[in-house]
Write a protein that holds these residues in place. Structure first.
Motif, PDB file in Angstrom:
ATOM      1  N   UNK A 264       0.809  -1.230   0.000  1.00 42.59           N
ATOM      2  CA  UNK A 264       0.000   0.000   0.000  1.00 42.59           C
ATOM      3  C   UNK A 264       0.837   1.274   0.000  1.00 42.59           C
ATOM      4  N   UNK A 265       2.118   1.157   0.176  1.00 45.51           N
ATOM      5  CA  UNK A 265       3.020   2.300   0.008  1.00 45.51           C
ATOM      6  C   UNK A 265       3.479   2.431  -1.440  1.00 45.51           C
ATOM      7  N   UNK A 266       3.213   1.379  -2.220  1.00 42.62           N
ATOM      8  CA  UNK A 266       3.750   1.317  -3.570  1.00 42.62           C
ATOM      9  C   UNK A 266       5.123   0.673  -3.616  1.00 42.62           C
ATOM     10  N   UNK A 267       5.615   0.181  -2.460  1.00 38.86           N
ATOM     11  CA  UNK A 267       6.943  -0.440  -2.395  1.00 38.86           C
ATOM     12  C   UNK A 267       6.892  -1.854  -2.970  1.00 38.86           C
ATOM     13  N   UNK A 268       7.960  -2.225  -3.667  1.00 43.12           N
ATOM     14  CA  UNK A 268       8.133  -3.595  -4.137  1.00 43.12           C
ATOM     15  C   UNK A 268       9.284  -4.240  -3.369  1.00 43.12           C
TER      16      UNK A 268
ATOM     17  N   UNK B  27       8.740   0.091 -11.686  1.00 43.50           N
ATOM     18  CA  UNK B  27       7.520   0.264 -10.888  1.00 43.50           C
ATOM     19  C   UNK B  27       7.753   1.320  -9.811  1.00 43.50           C
ATOM     20  N   UNK B  28       7.068   2.455  -9.860  1.00 43.12           N
ATOM     21  CA  UNK B  28       7.260   3.503  -8.854  1.00 43.12           C
ATOM     22  C   UNK B  28       6.390   3.274  -7.624  1.00 43.12           C
ATOM     23  N   UNK B  29       6.689   4.009  -6.555  1.00 38.97           N
ATOM     24  CA  UNK B  29       5.841   3.954  -5.369  1.00 38.97           C
ATOM     25  C   UNK B  29       4.741   5.004  -5.478  1.00 38.97           C
ATOM     26  N   UNK B  30       4.023   5.240  -4.384  1.00 42.90           N
ATOM     27  CA  UNK B  30       2.894   6.175  -4.426  1.00 42.90           C
ATOM     28  C   UNK B  30       3.319   7.610  -4.708  1.00 42.90           C
ATOM     29  N   UNK B  31       4.610   7.929  -4.492  1.00 45.13           N
ATOM     30  CA  UNK B  31       5.122   9.271  -4.738  1.00 45.13           C
ATOM     31  C   UNK B  31       5.864   9.345  -6.082  1.00 45.13           C
ATOM     32  N   UNK B  32       5.681   8.317  -6.882  1.00 46.85           N
ATOM     33  CA  UNK B  32       6.316   8.212  -8.205  1.00 46.85           C
ATOM     34  C   UNK B  32       7.841   8.126  -8.121  1.00 46.85           C
TER      35      UNK B  32
ATOM     36  N   UNK C 147      11.061   5.927  -8.218  1.00 50.93           N
ATOM     37  CA  UNK C 147      11.478   4.644  -8.776  1.00 50.93           C
ATOM     38  C   UNK C 147      12.633   4.067  -7.941  1.00 50.93           C
ATOM     39  N   UNK C 148      12.938   2.773  -8.081  1.00 55.94           N
ATOM     40  CA  UNK C 148      14.076   2.206  -7.339  1.00 55.94           C
ATOM     41  C   UNK C 148      15.366   3.001  -7.499  1.00 55.94           C
ATOM     42  N   UNK C 149      15.568   3.592  -8.700  1.00 52.10           N
ATOM     43  CA  UNK C 149      16.800   4.354  -8.906  1.00 52.10           C
ATOM     44  C   UNK C 149      16.837   5.615  -8.044  1.00 52.10           C
TER      45      UNK C 149
ATOM     46  N   UNK D  63      15.621   8.671 -16.886  1.00 56.28           N
ATOM     47  CA  UNK D  63      14.906   9.927 -17.093  1.00 56.28           C
ATOM     48  C   UNK D  63      13.543   9.966 -16.418  1.00 56.28           C
ATOM     49  N   UNK D  64      13.251   8.972 -15.603  1.00 58.31           N
ATOM     50  CA  UNK D  64      11.996   8.978 -14.869  1.00 58.31           C
ATOM     51  C   UNK D  64      12.075   9.961 -13.699  1.00 58.31           C
ATOM     52  N   UNK D  65      10.984  10.660 -13.446  1.00 57.47           N
ATOM     53  CA  UNK D  65      10.980  11.667 -12.385  1.00 57.47           C
ATOM     54  C   UNK D  65       9.945  11.311 -11.329  1.00 57.47           C
ATOM     55  N   UNK D  66      10.148  11.839 -10.126  1.00 59.23           N
ATOM     56  CA  UNK D  66       9.163  11.618  -9.074  1.00 59.23           C
ATOM     57  C   UNK D  66       8.012  12.607  -9.219  1.00 59.23           C
ATOM     58  N   UNK D  67       7.105  12.615  -8.277  1.00 64.22           N
ATOM     59  CA  UNK D  67       5.916  13.459  -8.393  1.00 64.22           C
ATOM     60  C   UNK D  67       6.251  14.951  -8.391  1.00 64.22           C
ATOM     61  N   UNK D  68       7.441  15.302  -7.889  1.00 58.81           N
ATOM     62  CA  UNK D  68       7.866  16.701  -7.866  1.00 58.81           C
ATOM     63  C   UNK D  68       8.739  17.074  -9.056  1.00 58.81           C
ATOM     64  N   UNK D  69       8.900  16.124  -9.996  1.00 60.21           N
ATOM     65  CA  UNK D  69       9.684  16.409 -11.195  1.00 60.21           C
ATOM     66  C   UNK D  69      11.173  16.230 -11.021  1.00 60.21           C
TER      67      UNK D  69
END
Length: 800
Positions: A676-680, A707-712, A714-716, A744-750
């Motif tokens: 439920x946190x989006x964690x794998x 696969x990102x978590x709830x805050x987008x 990513x593992x990186x 090049x993936x970004x979190x929810x804050x860019x």
């Protein structure tokens, strides 16, 4: 008057859109042979363009219709200047008609002159004869001398209908008002044509009613009248130019820029393109930019600066616009554009000019000083002995500037010509790397035609984030611009096949995917359903920053229609018509969805719950095991503990693995569980420094890297948040194969993953790592899932 003089006078009148003059020139001519000779002379004199096509190019539809009614030919082919036929084009079509050449009917369609096109078509089909549609001239030659003696009624303020003196009947006058202003005209005070002409004869009201003017509109200032106005802001702005001319100045010294300072931004772009001077000062010494700053209008200030408004001009109080600004956003804008295009040219600052032009979408063809455009001003400075570098910078940027401002003016045809003729960049940013792009601007303006054009010429959609709006640095995925309102659905449907499906999973500042954002904004059930369908239901298991799935969010907002739609979708897609459960069923369990939200959904037809339908189904793939959500959750928790290197309880016996959980992962890992946190399991292994498990998962479950978590995140992102040397070791494992998928993936804050390295010692990053170690699979705080890594904070960062 001989034919040559008549043709010269005719061209001049068409160019000025002077319909009265055209009628006076051609009115006495009744002989078809004379009409043909005028057409031939015009065609041969003016670069192979005939009067009808010339009127279309000038935007004078009424004149073009009159010329067609006077039997001027409509079958001559005309090739516009920006689309010349070169040797390669000729090689393609040979002696056949060039595809870039159009007759009057084609050009009328391209110019959106549908009335003209219909008349030409009717004449060609024999349904209409030339001359049948000609009405009496507005001003006959016999009346002209008398009318010239009258002093015209001058309108004090632009925006209201103009009342003029003429010798037409009341019916003709009323019809003319409809033609000029349209049936949906509403003044800034909310007055319709009925309000404005309340003192006129009764026949006005009958004509207005017959034309469809709304009769019961109230002129309340608080009411919104956009529902009744079908003209776009672009058309309204062009009408202002047609009515007042580019050089209009009021008695207070205000130009059209000053008068329309509260209007949408596109007004300023249209005015600038028409040649309205942008830096004129009124009686108080204020430019339009001063007024925009005083009104705290970010949009007006931004548009004026893009049209080369000079931020260094002082008014009679000795103030520049920057001196007057008390709005933080406007101050940033002014400093970004400072010292401005005009000052840079006049002071021979080529580097400054280059910076201002390329970062701020400034126009090189606006009238900026002494009636000259920016390029003309630079040419004057060269003649005065100044350096040529400024002129060179302006010329090198000119084509790009023309493209940008064609888009800003919603000028589809000019944009198309520039893109087809010039290889111009379409992915340029406004202000900085998170500023809007041309494509995001067109999406905001709901301009489907321009969106299609830009995408066809390489505009990027994938992995592009833009500001939510220009007042903030908060960013959203570009596709989320399609979620402004329900009218953007057609644009979203066009963009969907052009973009990476992963874009539907990208999140905004609240952790919302496209589906979650649509529910948050209250978009239509139809729109939300389409978003769910294009993701094949996978969007139903995504969570926002508050840990809510789409159904949970819709329930929290009491949106019962969306909840019903989601339930119906699940019923229809979890069990096939053949009775076989689909692969969508396990997704709800392995993503820790609420069991009651899924299994107790009732089918409207059979009145059975989902679990009853599944019990009756043919389960040849053994899918029913995923119905026990609690058991699946317990199994997933053991996987997460093993990935964290923690103790695992199997049948009430504590198991301690000598290899830190790797053997358990190898034996038991059967699905990409996401709590439920989006964690794998990958996320947990990274924050607990389990390098052997990370390496194994990268090899056997590479999808976990994406696969990102709830805050987008990513593992990186988590890898960069770790201290060195652990961070480098994890990064090497993650980036060994297909690094382009995650770099090049970004979190929810860019923020990119690499951005986390710069503040890995900050309170925010320490809190991120602490949460990933101590939040259990149900997002509840507890002891760490594994043993604390060496050097890790064991207490909440706030207390530290």
């Amino acid at each position: 008057m001989d034919v040559a003089d008549l043709v010269s006078e005719l061209k001049s009148s068409i160019h000025r859109k002077d319909e009265v003059k055209v009628r006076n020139i051609l009115g006495p001519i009744k002989d078809l042979a004379v009409v043909r000779s005028i057409d031939e002379k015009f065609y041969n004199t003016y670069n192979n363009i005939d009067p009808v096509n010339f009127a279309i190019e000038c935007g004078a539809e009424k004149i073009a219709i009159y010329l067609v009614e006077k039997s001027f030919p409509t079958d001559r082919l005309y090739q516009q200047e920006l689309v010349q036929c070169d040797q390669w084009c000729y090689f393609d079509h040979g002696n056949d008609r060039c595809p870039a050449m159009y007759d009057a009917a084609d050009n009328a369609i391209n110019a959106y002159m549908h009335k003209l096109k219909n008349i030409i078509q009717a004449i060609r089909e024999g349904k209409h004869k030339p001359g049948e549609g000609i009405t009496s001239p507005y001003i006959e030659e016999t009346v002209k001398s008398e009318s010239e003696k009258m002093e015209p009624v001058k309108q004090e303020k632009p925006g209201m209908p103009i009342f003029t003196l003429h010798k037409e009947t009341a019916v003709e006058e009323a019809k003319k008002v409809i033609d000029n202003y349209g049936k949906n005209y509403v003044s800034k005070d909310g007055n319709t044509l009925f309000h404005c002409y309340i003192t006129k004869p009764k026949v006005y009201f009958y004509v207005f009613a017959a034309a469809g003017v709304p009769v019961n509109i109230q002129n309340c200032p608080e009411c919104q009248f956009s529902h009744y106005i079908k003209e776009t802001a672009v058309e309204e702005a062009k009408k202002v130019i047609d009515n007042w001319g580019k050089n209009y100045v009021s008695k207070d010294g205000n130009t059209l820029f000053h008068c329309y300072i509260t209007k949408p931004k596109v007004y300023f772009y249209v005015f600038a393109a028409a040649g309205v001077p942008v830096n004129i000062q009124n009686c108080d010494g204020d430019t339009a930019l001063h007024m925009a700053v005083r009104a705290a209008s970010v949009d007006a200030a931004e548009a004026l600066l893009q049209c080369c408004a000079d931020p260094m001009i002082r008014n009679k109080m000795g103030q520049t616009p920057i001196d007057m600004s008390d709005n933080e956003t406007i101050t940033k804008l002014l400093n970004k554009f400072k010292p401005g295009v005009v000052s840079a040219i006049c002071n021979d600052k080529a580097q400054t000019l280059d910076r201002v032009l390329k970062n701020t979408w400034c126009c090189t063809d606006c009238v900026v000083k002494e009636g000259k455009t920016a390029i003309e001003l630079a040419e004057t400075k060269v003649y005065e002995g100044k350096s040529e570098k400024c002129l060179s910078v302006l010329k090198s940027y000119r084509k790009t500037s023309q493209l940008i401002h064609a888009v800003l003016c919603h000028d589809v045809e000019t944009t198309r010509k520039l893109l087809e003729r010039e290889k111009l960049p379409v992915n340029i940013r406004f202000r900085d790397r998170i500023g809007k792009t041309l494509l995001s601007h067109c999406i905001e303006q709901h301009n489907t035609e321009l969106v299609r054009l830009l995408v066809e010429h390489g505009a990027r959609i994938n992995q592009i984030r833009v500001r939510l709006h220009e007042d903030t640095d908060v960013t959203i995925p570009l596709f989320h611009k399609c979620l402004l309102d329900n009218d953007c659905l057609d644009i979203a449907k066009f963009l969907n096949p052009q973009m990476d499906p992963a874009e539907h999973k990208e999140k905004d500042q609240a952790g919302n995917t496209a589906v979650l954002a649509a529910i948050e904004k209250g978009l239509s059930v139809r729109y939300i359903q389409w978003l769910i369908q294009v993701t094949r239901g996978s969007a139903l298991v995504d969570r926002n920053a508050d840990g809510l799935t789409p159904k949970e969010l819709a329930t929290a907002k009491n949106n019962t229609e969306v909840v019903k739609m989601i339930d119906k979708y699940i019923i229809q897609n979890v069990v096939q018509e053949s009775g076989i459960p689909t692969l969508l069923l396990p997704q709800f369990a392995i993503n820790f969805c609420c069991e009651e939200d899924i299994t107790r959904i009732t089918d409207e037809k059979t009145k059975k719950t989902l679990i009853e339908l599944l019990q009756d189904s043919n389960d040849k793939y053994n899918m029913k095991k995923w119905l026990n959500f609690k058991e699946v959750g317990n199994y997933a928790e053991k996987i997460m503990r093993a990935a964290s290197g923690g103790d695992i309880f199997e049948k009430e016996i504590r198991m301690k693995s000598s290899d830190g959980g790797l053997s358990y992962i190898k034996e038991k890992y059967d699905a990409n569980y996401r709590d439920r946190n989006g964690f794998t399991a990958m996320t947990r292994a990274i924050v607990f420094h389990k390098f052997d498990i990370i390496e194994y998962l990268c090899t056997t479950r590479p999808m976990l890297k994406t696969l990102p978590d709830n805050f987008n995140r990513y593992p990186l992102h988590y890898a960069y948040a770790l201290p060195e040397p652990e961070s480098e070791r994890v990064r090497k494992l993650l980036l060994e194969k297909n690094p382009q998928d995650i770099e090049k993936r970004v979190d929810k804050d860019g923020l990119y993953p690499a951005d986390y390295a710069a503040f890995r010692d900050s309170l925010k990053v320490q809190q991120i790592l602490y949460d990933a170690r101590t939040l259990n699979v149900y997002a509840q705080r507890g002891p760490p899932l594994g043993r604390w890594p060496v050097g890790a904070l064991k207490d909440p960062p706030e207390e530290e």
